[in-house]
Design a protein around this motif. Structure first.
Motif, mmCIF file in Angstrom:
data_model
loop_
_atom_site.group_PDB
_atom_site.id
_atom_site.type_symbol
_atom_site.label_atom_id
_atom_site.label_comp_id
_atom_site.label_asym_id
_atom_site.label_seq_id
_atom_site.Cartn_x
_atom_site.Cartn_y
_atom_site.Cartn_z
ATOM 1 N N GLY A 57 0.766 -1.249 0.006
ATOM 2 C CA GLY A 57 0.177 0.185 0.124
ATOM 3 C C GLY A 57 0.715 1.229 0.179
ATOM 4 O O GLY A 57 0.371 2.431 -0.205
ATOM 5 N N LEU A 58 2.053 1.167 0.227
ATOM 6 C CA LEU A 58 3.187 2.339 0.233
ATOM 7 C C LEU A 58 3.207 2.838 -1.233
ATOM 8 O O LEU A 58 3.397 4.094 -1.390
ATOM 9 C CB LEU A 58 4.422 2.097 0.723
ATOM 10 C CG LEU A 58 4.707 1.876 2.253
ATOM 11 C CD1 LEU A 58 5.915 1.068 2.693
ATOM 12 C CD2 LEU A 58 4.849 3.206 2.833
ATOM 13 N N PHE A 59 2.778 2.018 -2.296
ATOM 14 C CA PHE A 59 3.240 2.330 -3.705
ATOM 15 C C PHE A 59 2.176 3.129 -4.091
ATOM 16 O O PHE A 59 1.058 2.967 -3.791
ATOM 17 C CB PHE A 59 3.479 1.212 -4.289
ATOM 18 C CG PHE A 59 4.824 0.385 -4.198
ATOM 19 C CD1 PHE A 59 5.906 0.945 -4.857
ATOM 20 C CD2 PHE A 59 4.873 -0.446 -3.306
ATOM 21 C CE1 PHE A 59 7.174 0.150 -4.540
ATOM 22 C CE2 PHE A 59 6.037 -1.042 -2.752
ATOM 23 C CZ PHE A 59 7.144 -0.747 -3.683
ATOM 24 N N PRO A 60 2.192 4.140 -5.215
ATOM 25 C CA PRO A 60 1.130 4.814 -5.523
ATOM 26 C C PRO A 60 -0.032 4.189 -6.183
ATOM 27 O O PRO A 60 0.407 2.893 -6.620
ATOM 28 C CB PRO A 60 2.108 5.711 -6.576
ATOM 29 C CG PRO A 60 3.287 5.719 -6.319
ATOM 30 C CD PRO A 60 3.519 4.381 -5.794
ATOM 31 N N GLU A 61 -1.053 4.832 -6.142
ATOM 32 C CA GLU A 61 -2.233 4.316 -6.889
ATOM 33 C C GLU A 61 -2.007 3.685 -8.176
ATOM 34 O O GLU A 61 -1.631 4.421 -9.110
ATOM 35 C CB GLU A 61 -3.427 5.342 -6.629
ATOM 36 C CG GLU A 61 -4.817 4.491 -7.085
ATOM 37 C CD GLU A 61 -5.947 5.260 -6.961
ATOM 38 O OE1 GLU A 61 -7.201 4.981 -6.850
ATOM 39 O OE2 GLU A 61 -5.865 6.553 -6.432
ATOM 40 N N ASP A 62 -2.435 2.505 -8.684
ATOM 41 C CA ASP A 62 -2.557 2.137 -10.087
ATOM 42 C C ASP A 62 -0.942 1.905 -10.342
ATOM 43 O O ASP A 62 -0.737 1.819 -11.640
ATOM 44 C CB ASP A 62 -2.936 2.929 -10.977
ATOM 45 C CG ASP A 62 -4.719 2.967 -10.790
ATOM 46 O OD1 ASP A 62 -5.204 2.149 -10.169
ATOM 47 O OD2 ASP A 62 -5.058 4.114 -10.850
ATOM 48 N N SER A 63 0.092 1.845 -9.628
ATOM 49 C CA SER A 63 1.414 1.865 -10.064
ATOM 50 C C SER A 63 1.743 0.387 -10.165
ATOM 51 O O SER A 63 1.111 -0.614 -9.630
ATOM 52 C CB SER A 63 2.235 2.277 -9.158
ATOM 53 O OG SER A 63 2.287 1.584 -7.776
ATOM 54 N N GLU A 64 2.787 0.082 -11.322
ATOM 55 C CA GLU A 64 3.275 -1.438 -11.286
ATOM 56 C C GLU A 64 4.127 -1.625 -10.463
ATOM 57 O O GLU A 64 5.380 -0.744 -10.433
ATOM 58 C CB GLU A 64 3.541 -1.554 -12.869
ATOM 59 C CG GLU A 64 3.869 -3.183 -13.198
ATOM 60 C CD GLU A 64 3.857 -3.188 -14.489
ATOM 61 O OE1 GLU A 64 4.556 -4.026 -15.063
ATOM 62 O OE2 GLU A 64 3.276 -2.452 -15.432
ATOM 63 N N ILE A 65 4.298 -2.612 -9.513
ATOM 64 C CA ILE A 65 5.343 -2.772 -8.667
ATOM 65 C C ILE A 65 6.195 -3.823 -8.999
ATOM 66 O O ILE A 65 5.983 -4.796 -9.242
ATOM 67 C CB ILE A 65 4.613 -3.055 -7.100
ATOM 68 C CG1 ILE A 65 3.692 -2.041 -6.507
ATOM 69 C CG2 ILE A 65 5.782 -3.179 -6.328
ATOM 70 C CD1 ILE A 65 2.924 -2.708 -5.567
ATOM 71 N N TRP A 66 7.572 -3.247 -9.086
ATOM 72 C CA TRP A 66 8.606 -4.340 -9.684
ATOM 73 C C TRP A 66 8.940 -5.120 -8.320
ATOM 74 O O TRP A 66 9.350 -4.882 -7.266
ATOM 75 C CB TRP A 66 9.812 -3.477 -10.239
ATOM 76 C CG TRP A 66 9.524 -2.936 -11.103
ATOM 77 C CD1 TRP A 66 9.289 -1.534 -11.397
ATOM 78 C CD2 TRP A 66 9.424 -3.353 -12.596
ATOM 79 N NE1 TRP A 66 8.810 -1.354 -12.860
ATOM 80 C CE2 TRP A 66 8.972 -2.518 -13.769
ATOM 81 C CE3 TRP A 66 9.427 -4.794 -13.156
ATOM 82 C CZ2 TRP A 66 8.867 -2.768 -14.991
ATOM 83 C CZ3 TRP A 66 9.609 -4.999 -14.507
ATOM 84 C CH2 TRP A 66 9.064 -4.040 -15.227
ATOM 85 N N THR A 67 8.728 -6.490 -8.552
ATOM 86 C CA THR A 67 8.787 -7.526 -7.558
ATOM 87 C C THR A 67 10.277 -7.487 -6.892
ATOM 88 O O THR A 67 10.363 -7.893 -5.581
ATOM 89 C CB THR A 67 8.220 -8.807 -7.653
ATOM 90 O OG1 THR A 67 8.886 -9.139 -9.030
ATOM 91 C CG2 THR A 67 6.900 -8.688 -7.990
#
Length: 897
Positions: A417-427
């Motif tokens: 949830g720290l990452f911006p809305e609708d962002s693609e999170i690099w695992t």
């Protein structure tokens, strides 16, 4: 969440007692008392965490435990910081300071232990003592009246799903098979199962039918009784007298002679299947069990031979259709929205992210309100509030999945949830952050990153995060969160002081925040960070900082574990950053920083150091002091070690970093000799080859041969002029090496099949003066799925892929083959080709039409080919049989220049 906080701190405390035994010997008694008290508290926290939402007494008790744990962690970490800070003083002074700090530490821990005693006393005093300790036995759970599953009458967007599930029930093997429907809460699993269960064809196909609602709280006897009641095999008297074993035996005997369909709705545990499956016999007559679950793993577990049916989110059109049906014309197919409400309505629907439950909840709410823009605007302005009213609300339903997770997954989920809305999170980045934060506990001899990857897969299986992209070896490359699950994570994180997110830092920043994230702030000044003395993680996303605003960061926030400044407009990092001794993760990627201070070598706990895409050219040799470093990503050149440094520290080299798993660095003297070969844990090696390395590469090939844990090896040169790559030995011992990229001038094309790793999946080759057809060798690689070839100054005019070659190849990319005229793929070659890209091959006149007719072909991109070939392809563009199933075609009209 409090269970996670306490558990992670207890592990940290155990490590500290073993590593700093001498330093903490004077306070060992108080520290062990603290540890014992927290262990007792932890036993009660799993149930308390779930119940605190609806019981203010439990909520207060849990928050007090969380806060006292944070206090204890702060006290010990500040003690370690101060001791480290004073180590440069005289020995006499240091001895005095140690005694003073130890006395202070003992006093503070004693205060914390007293506070814990009061918290435990309050548990009894105010009636929280009835809360049971966590139990692993399902039979210990008291029976609760099960809520009836909500079935939406106005079903939208599940016709194809229903057809697929129905086919799995009616067709296939005669063995008793398990069909599973999986997906996140609110997607309509029960709705789909009910639709298929009530289908006339399905009803007529089976002799008997049963539907039972499993849920999180169940007893096996109740579930068996539910099936028995549905198939009508018990009298009223028998129902009350039979125990689990008698019920199961009676049911199994009856079902043995029947072709049955049993639905197990909302299953949460593998253990439930272990117990129930014993009583569902396989009479090889086509019987079926249909399971719905939020956890894909349960479907695989119940029937390893069957692939679970995953529900997807509704499209925009389907979402709008369901929304209108719920508000205006229940059961009708022609619902129309007034024009003045349409824009507001579509904004409301967009916030639901294609989740049917959210759409139905909001649609039902609006159906009872006035059909006016003002009324709808009020709902839009308070969407989260409307979706979070009580345990049966939309967010309440989603929270069931969160509460059901083991403690080690809760922190990992909230962190997303720290990452911006609708962002693609690099695992890869996410996993490194999890490890640095201490969320990954030891599991035998496995390395933390592997355990973290298992946690990631478990979150995917539980439908808590979604896969955005996979690599060719099947690993999750990137993921994303559904907006409503992100809302849940943010709400839970704020409630438990896990993190706070802001558009910018200002005077309203909270005092006790543990983690702080800034999204796309404009002019932001870090002076406000002093309000968060206990801050552990500071993560920014494309934030513009005021000039020099980081200069005194280390004085204000001393306990930082994570400092992620990626994309920030900063030019310098202060020398004082070396004082942040607890720092484990430092990312300066895509900043304007030109140099790293030599004090970076004092960050002895650092695990990840990433400064790719910066202006840093020279890297201080003190980085070789960072013995705990696991991931080093940079593009600069490591400076020579000074005479003074050699005198103080002895010779430093890359060979000291034996914990390294990822290394991305410009080649230099460090990669010569034996140092590189000592990094036996290395999995990812990326080297930018330089002229220095070209002239001094003694021992490089021998070192690479020793790195048998490698999974990815990339060697490449910068600029137009291609340097000669070093001679490499065969990779026959590199059984884990899946990706190989050699991008530079090779002495010759490696045409021996033994040269390549036995399990190679992805290969990128760029070399000069190719005269032979490389496909003769490469098509024999048994596991190759991705191939990119760039042949500069090549005289090769014809490439042939023979029948049976490239049996698993999915992607073929050819670039810069200036003399190539023909690409021939015989029948039976590349049967699984999905992606074909040919670029900058201006003399290519012939391309096998069979390549365009591969049944799996999905993307076709052809650029800068000969005018004759482009004209030919243009003429068949409309012929769908010749361009069989190609779903994305680009570049047809582009001509060679």
């Amino acid at each position: 969440m409090a269970e996670s906080i306490v558990t992670f701190f207890l592990e940290k405390l155990t490590d500290l007692l073993s590593q700093e035994a001498f330093l903490l010997s004077r306070v060992e008694e108080q520290v062990k008392l603290l540890s014992n008290e927290l262990e007792w508290m932890r036993l009660f926290l799993k149930d308390a965490d779930a119940k605190r939402r609806y019981d203010p007494r439990i909520k207060l008790w849990v928050s007090q435990i969380r806060d006292v744990t944070y206090d204890a962690e702060d006290v010990i970490d500040r003690f370690m910081f101060e001791m480290n800070h004073q180590q440069q003083g005289s020995l006499k002074c240091l001895k005095f300071l140690k005694l003073r700090f130890v006395h202070k530490l003992e006093s503070r821990i004693r205060e914390i232990n007293t506070k814990i005693e009061k918290i435990m006393a309050n548990k009894s005093r105010y009636g929280v003592e009835t809360l049971p300790a966590a139990s692993s036995s399902n039979e210990a759970v008291p029976h609760k009246e099960k809520r009836a599953p909500i079935v939406e009458v106005n079903v939208v967007g599940i016709q194809e799903d229903a057809k697929s599930v129905k086919q799995n029930l009616l067709n296939g093997e005669m063995r008793r098979a398990v069909v599973s429907i999986v997906g996140m809460g609110g997607l309509g699993k029960t709705t789909l199962a009910k639709k298929v269960y009530n289908d006339n064809d399905v009803r007529q196909c089976f002799d008997c039918h049963a539907w039972i609602y499993v849920s999180q709280e169940y007893t096996i006897r109740e579930l068996l009784l539910g099936v028995a009641v549905c198939v009508r095999i018990l009298s009223e008297e028998e129902r009350s007298k039979m125990d689990e074993s008698e019920l199961g035996d009676r049911l199994r005997d009856y079902l043995t002679t029947k072709k049955y369909l049993i639905v197990l709705d909302d299953m949460w545990r593998n253990e439930a299947w272990d117990r129930l499956g014993l009583y569902f016999p396989d009479s090889v007559n086509g019987s079926r069990v249909l399971i719905t679950s939020r956890n894909k793993e349960i479907g695989f577990y119940a029937d390893p031979q069957a692939i679970p049916h995953e529900l997807s989110f509704l499209t925009e059109e389907e979402s709008w259709e369901l929304f209108l049906k719920k508000i205006f014309l229940a059961g009708s197919a022609n619902a129309v929205c007034p024009r003045e409400l349409e824009e507001l309505g579509k904004k409301i629907v967009a916030n639901c992210g294609g989740l049917p439950l959210a759409i139905v909840v909001l649609g039902g709410l609006l159906s009872r309100k006035e059909k006016t823009p003002l009324s709808w605007q009020k709902v839009l302005d308070s969407l989260t509030w409307h979706l979070n009213q009580g345990p049966d609300s939309c967010l309440g339903v989603l929270a069931l999945s969160y509460n059901d997770m083991p403690y080690y997954l809760k922190s990992c989920f909230l962190y997303c949830g720290l990452f911006p809305e609708d962002s693609e999170i690099w695992t890869d980045k996410l996993i490194r952050l999890w490890v640095a934060e201490g969320f990954i506990q030891r599991r035998g001899v496995e390395i933390a990153e592997d355990v973290a990857e298992d946690h990631l897969q478990e979150l995917v299986h539980r439908s808590m995060i979604q896969v955005a992209a996979r690599s060719f070896d099947g690993r999750v490359m990137s993921c994303r969160m559904h907006d409503l699950l992100r809302d849940l994570a943010i709400s839970e994180a704020k409630d438990t002081k896990f993190f706070e997110g802001y558009e910018s830092i200002d005077s309203t920043s909270p005092v006790s925040v543990r983690r702080l994230t800034i999204h796309q702030g404009k002019k932001t000044n870090s002076k406000h960070l002093h309000t968060s003395r206990s801050l552990r993680s500071f993560i920014c996303f494309s934030v513009c900082f005021q000039k020099n605003s980081l200069r005194s960061l280390h004085r204000r926030v001393k306990l930082l574990t994570v400092l992620d400044l990626e994309g920030m407009t900063i030019n310098t990092i202060p020398e004082g950053i070396g004082e942040l001794i607890h720092l484990k993760y430092l990312c300066l990627r895509r900043t304007r920083i030109k140099r790293l201070p030599s004090s970076i070598g004092r960050l002895t706990n650092l695990q990840t150091l990433d400064f790719r895409s910066t202006l840093i050219e020279i890297i201080p040799s003190t980085i070789w002091k960072l013995h705990h470093l696991r991931h080093l990503y940079c593009r600069g050149v490591v400076s020579s070690q000074s005479v003074i440094d050699k005198f103080r520290n002895g010779p430093l080299s890359v060979g000291h970093l034996t914990n390294l798993q990822s290394l991305c660095l410009r080649a230099g003297s460090w990669c010569c000799g034996e140092g590189l070969g000592k990094l036996i844990e290395l999995r990812e090696l990326t080297i930018v080859w330089t002229e220095i390395a070209q002239t001094k590469n003694q021992g490089f090939s021998e070192s690479v041969k020793k790195l048998t844990a490698l999974q990815s090896l990339r060697l490449y040169t910068l600029g137009e002029e291609m340097l000669t790559m070093p001679h490499l030995m065969p990779f026959s011992d590199h059984t884990y090496l899946y990706h190989l990229s050699l991008n530079g001038r090779l002495e010759r094309f490696p045409d021996e099949i033994e040269f390549y790793p036995p399990n190679l999946i992805s290969l990128e080759l760029r070399y000069r003066n190719a005269e032979q057809n490389p496909m003769v060798t490469l098509e024999k690689l048994p596991n190759l799925r991705f191939l990119r070839l760039s042949l500069c100054s090549s005289m090769l005019k014809k490439m042939v892929c023979t029948s049976g070659g490239f049996q698993q190849l999915e992607t073929l990319r050819l670039w810069g083959l200036k003399e190539l005229e023909e690409l021939i793929a015989e029948e039976g070659a590349m049967p699984d080709l999905k992606d074909l890209v040919i670029d900058a091959c201006p003399k290519m006149k012939r391309l096998s039409h069979g390549l365009l007719q591969r049944k799996n072909l999905q993307h076709l991109k052809l650029y800068d080919l000969s005018p004759e070939l482009m004209d030919e392809l243009s003429r068949i563009e409309g012929d769908l049989e010749k361009i069989c199933l190609a779903t994305s075609i680009h570049g047809w009209r582009r001509t060679a220049s």
